[in-house]
Design a protein around this motif. Structure first.
Motif, PDB file in Angstrom:
ATOM      1  N   TRP A  40       0.818  -1.213   0.000  1.00 22.08           N
ATOM      2  CA  TRP A  40       0.000   0.000   0.000  1.00 22.08           C
ATOM      3  C   TRP A  40       0.851   1.261   0.000  1.00 22.08           C
ATOM      4  CZ3 TRP A  40      -4.407  -0.379  -1.955  1.00 22.08           C
ATOM      5  CH2 TRP A  40      -5.194  -1.509  -1.748  1.00 22.08           C
ATOM      6  N   ARG A  41       1.992   1.261   0.699  1.00 23.85           N
ATOM      7  CA  ARG A  41       2.886   2.425   0.661  1.00 23.85           C
ATOM      8  C   ARG A  41       3.421   2.637  -0.744  1.00 23.85           C
ATOM      9  NH1 ARG A  41       4.349   0.571   5.812  1.00 23.85           N
ATOM     10  NH2 ARG A  41       6.095  -0.652   5.007  1.00 23.85           N
ATOM     11  N   ARG A  42       3.781   1.551  -1.426  1.00 21.31           N
ATOM     12  CA  ARG A  42       4.311   1.658  -2.794  1.00 21.31           C
ATOM     13  C   ARG A  42       3.227   2.106  -3.780  1.00 21.31           C
ATOM     14  NH1 ARG A  42       7.807   2.398  -0.133  1.00 21.31           N
ATOM     15  NH2 ARG A  42       9.403   0.943   0.489  1.00 21.31           N
ATOM     16  N   VAL A  43       1.987   1.706  -3.546  1.00 25.18           N
ATOM     17  CA  VAL A  43       0.882   2.202  -4.386  1.00 25.18           C
ATOM     18  C   VAL A  43       0.742   3.711  -4.170  1.00 25.18           C
ATOM     19  CG1 VAL A  43      -1.621   2.166  -4.710  1.00 25.18           C
ATOM     20  CG2 VAL A  43      -0.364   0.021  -4.516  1.00 25.18           C
ATOM     21  N   ALA A  44       0.804   4.135  -2.912  1.00 26.54           N
ATOM     22  CA  ALA A  44       0.648   5.561  -2.584  1.00 26.54           C
ATOM     23  C   ALA A  44       1.763   6.411  -3.187  1.00 26.54           C
ATOM     24  CB  ALA A  44       0.610   5.755  -1.068  1.00 26.54           C
ATOM     25  N   ASP A  45       2.996   5.869  -3.220  1.00 27.29           N
ATOM     26  CA  ASP A  45       4.094   6.667  -3.787  1.00 27.29           C
ATOM     27  C   ASP A  45       4.245   6.476  -5.300  1.00 27.29           C
ATOM     28  OD1 ASP A  45       5.691   4.363  -4.289  1.00 27.29           O
ATOM     29  OD2 ASP A  45       6.972   4.683  -2.545  1.00 27.29           O
ATOM     30  N   GLN A  93      -1.700   1.234  -9.692  1.00 29.53           N
ATOM     31  CA  GLN A  93      -2.950   1.375  -8.942  1.00 29.53           C
ATOM     32  C   GLN A  93      -3.819   0.125  -9.113  1.00 29.53           C
ATOM     33  OE1 GLN A  93      -4.193   4.006  -6.972  1.00 29.53           O
ATOM     34  NE2 GLN A  93      -2.075   4.698  -7.067  1.00 29.53           N
TER      35      GLN A  93
END
Length: 66
Positions: A27-32, A37
């Motif tokens: 989820w952190r990697r999706v956010a950054d 997505q």
């Protein structure tokens, strides 16, 4: 018997297992923006296996180019 193809949708747990990390890290990697997505269908959140495979292939090619 279900056969998986590159068009299948996979869960965050599947992505974490493939990448060898935790689900919060996914989820952190999706956010950054470093992981594609997900697709939201009803109450489900899934990723295209083809997109994840392409993401991994791109990371490998960048590693080899460096």
């Amino acid at each position: 018997m279900t056969h998986l193809t590159s068009d299948n949708l996979v869960s965050v747990r599947d992505i974490a297992a493939v990448l060898g990390c935790s689900t919060p890290t996914v989820w952190r990697r999706v956010a950054d923006g470093s992981i594609p997505q997900p697709v939201k269908i009803g109450g489900m959140t899934r990723w295209s296996k083809a997109e994840i495979d392409a993401f991994i292939a791109q990371a490998k090619s960048q590693r080899e180019a460096a």
